[in-house]
Design an enzyme around this catalytic site. Structure first.
Site, PDB file in Angstrom:
ATOM      1  N   GLU A  30     -56.052 -27.520  10.125  1.00  0.00           N
ATOM      2  CA  GLU A  30     -57.214 -28.090   9.016  1.00  0.00           C
ATOM      3  C   GLU A  30     -57.238 -27.097   7.649  1.00  0.00           C
ATOM      4  O   GLU A  30     -56.711 -26.211   7.762  1.00  0.00           O
ATOM      5  CB  GLU A  30     -58.574 -28.012   9.660  1.00  0.00           C
ATOM      6  N   LYS A 162     -68.782 -23.222  16.743  1.00  0.00           N
ATOM      7  CA  LYS A 162     -69.276 -22.127  16.056  1.00  0.00           C
ATOM      8  C   LYS A 162     -70.490 -21.791  16.186  1.00  0.00           C
ATOM      9  O   LYS A 162     -71.537 -22.555  16.675  1.00  0.00           O
ATOM     10  CB  LYS A 162     -69.400 -22.720  14.347  1.00  0.00           C
TER      11      LYS A 162
HETATM   12  N1  PSU Z   1     -64.725 -22.799  11.465  1.00  0.00           N
HETATM   13  C1  PSU Z   1     -64.725 -22.046  10.332  1.00  0.00           C
HETATM   14  N2  PSU Z   1     -64.975 -22.397   9.047  1.00  0.00           N
HETATM   15  C2  PSU Z   1     -65.307 -23.589   8.810  1.00  0.00           C
HETATM   16  C3  PSU Z   1     -65.274 -24.665   9.718  1.00  0.00           C
HETATM   17  C4  PSU Z   1     -65.027 -24.221  10.921  1.00  0.00           C
HETATM   18  O1  PSU Z   1     -64.493 -20.681  10.599  1.00  0.00           O
HETATM   19  O2  PSU Z   1     -65.463 -23.883   7.614  1.00  0.00           O
HETATM   20  C5  PSU Z   1     -65.321 -26.319   9.285  1.00  0.00           C
HETATM   21  C6  PSU Z   1     -64.574 -26.850  10.025  1.00  0.00           C
HETATM   22  O3  PSU Z   1     -63.537 -27.595   9.370  1.00  0.00           O
HETATM   23  C7  PSU Z   1     -65.641 -27.823  10.829  1.00  0.00           C
HETATM   24  C8  PSU Z   1     -66.640 -27.997   9.815  1.00  0.00           C
HETATM   25  O4  PSU Z   1     -64.715 -28.932  11.293  1.00  0.00           O
HETATM   26  O5  PSU Z   1     -66.556 -26.662   9.527  1.00  0.00           O
HETATM   27  C9  PSU Z   1     -67.848 -28.313  10.481  1.00  0.00           C
HETATM   28  O6  PSU Z   1     -68.631 -28.797   9.272  1.00  0.00           O
HETATM   29  P1  PSU Z   1     -69.934 -29.818   9.646  1.00  0.00           P
HETATM   30  O7  PSU Z   1     -70.762 -29.088  10.327  1.00  0.00           O
HETATM   31  O8  PSU Z   1     -70.276 -30.189   8.134  1.00  0.00           O
HETATM   32  O9  PSU Z   1     -69.369 -31.001  10.323  1.00  0.00           O
END
Ligand code: PSU
Ligand code: MN
Length: 304
Positions: A30, A162
């Site tokens: 990603e 996360k």
């Molecule tokens: N893990 C990290 N940093 C990030 C992300 C994940 O250490 O920036 C990103 C990934 O791309 C994940 C996204 O899919 O955050 C999720 O964001 P949201 O909660 O807005 O869906």
């Protein structure tokens, strides 16, 4: 459908195209973690570290992105620089692909958007840091990562969800959505910066071949979901749970006070947690990204 043109194809770099043509293993990566998740200049270490680990383990890395309206798998070095510099790069969840393409913008893919692009290409293995999930406290904020995991046949290697999220609720949603969750070298769902969460996973394996066997069985059963492979952050860079819990609590409080909502939430919380731990989460994040890329490459080799 009237008005609909021919379907959009992904642009592939020559390296990625050749690997796919020759049925050699490819690992999709990603780009939101580079353009929004990690600060400059550490996002460069992350990009180099992940791509390097994929190559060292016998596969070809392929960053997913939209470049000037063109959906792509694989970035040239000039293009990668734009994502590392971050300027004008939109954070794209699955729903954002259409407007970024139509308006010829440049966008970095979250897990959800990466999976959406994988629908239109051959590679089946994807490495990330932590998947999105159900947010804590919020009246309703659930990452679109969960929905795309439920409809994309891919193996997604991560360090769990996360730490800023509600992990029990996230695991419950993955169960409801029919997404297999496999612990790699653990019987627990890892908590991103921490190796343990106290939450058990249904299945645990210790080799890439075992993951490949489960993936083949899943798809042979006609299932369409992704398989989440959750590997704990390497021991040397793991953080104690109490430290992360306190930092996350402070970050959530700060986000509420600052009125942070929507797509800004995850990057904002990750940055706040990093500040609250004097950058310790950054080292853990870089370490787990590399480890996940390496494992994803071994799984891609086992599946090839
Ligand atoms: N893990 C990290 N940093 C990030 C992300 C994940 O250490 O920036 C990103 C990934 O791309 C994940 C996204 O899919 O955050 C999720 O964001 P949201 O909660 O807005 O869906
Ligand atoms: Mn959200």
């Amino acid at each position: 459908m009237s008005g609909a043109g021919p379907s959009l194809t992904l642009r592939l770099t020559p390296e990625v195209w050749q690997a796919i043509e020759q049925a050699r293993p490819v690992v999709v990566l990603e780009t939101s973690v580079l353009a929004q998740g990690l600060p400059v200049p550490h996002n460069r270490s992350a990009a180099e570290g992940m791509a390097g680990e994929v190559e060292a383990n016998g596969a070809t890395p392929a960053f997913a992105a939209v470049v000037d309206g063109q959906p792509t798998l694989g970035l040239t070095s000039t293009e990668l620089e734009r994502f590392l510099a971050r300027e004008g790069v939109v954070k794209m969840s699955a729903r954002d692909l259409a407007w970024v393409v139509a308006q010829k913008r440049t966008g970095a893919t979250t897990v959800a958007a990466t999976l959406a692009l994988m629908h239109r290409s051959a590679p089946r293995v994807f490495a990330t840091g932590g998947i999105g999930g159900v947010h804590r406290n919020a009246p309703f904020d659930e990452s679109a990562d969960l929905i795309e995991l439920a409809r994309t046949p891919a193996v997604v290697v991560c360090a769990g969800a996360k730490s800023i999220l509600d992990l029990p609720a996230t695991l419950e949603r993955l169960e409801t959505l029919g997404v297999p969750v496999i612990g790699y070298g653990t019987e627990e769902f890892p908590a991103f910066f921490c190796r343990s969460s106290g939450l058990r996973v249904p299945a645990s394996v210790t080799t890439a071949e075992q993951v490949a066997d489960i993936a083949r069985a899943h798809w042979a059963l006609g299932r369409r979901e992704a398989i989440v492979v959750a590997q704990p952050v390497p021991e040397a860079d793991a953080l104690p749970r109490a430290l992360v819990d306190d930092a996350v609590r402070a970050a959530l409080h700060g986000a509420a006070e600052a009125g942070i909502t929507g797509a800004a939430t995850t990057p904002w919380l990750l940055a706040a947690v990093e500040r609250a731990t004097n950058g310790q989460t950054l080292a853990a994040n870089l370490s787990l990204l590399r480890a996940n890329a390496g494992l994803a490459a071994r799984i891609a080799c086992a599946l090839a």
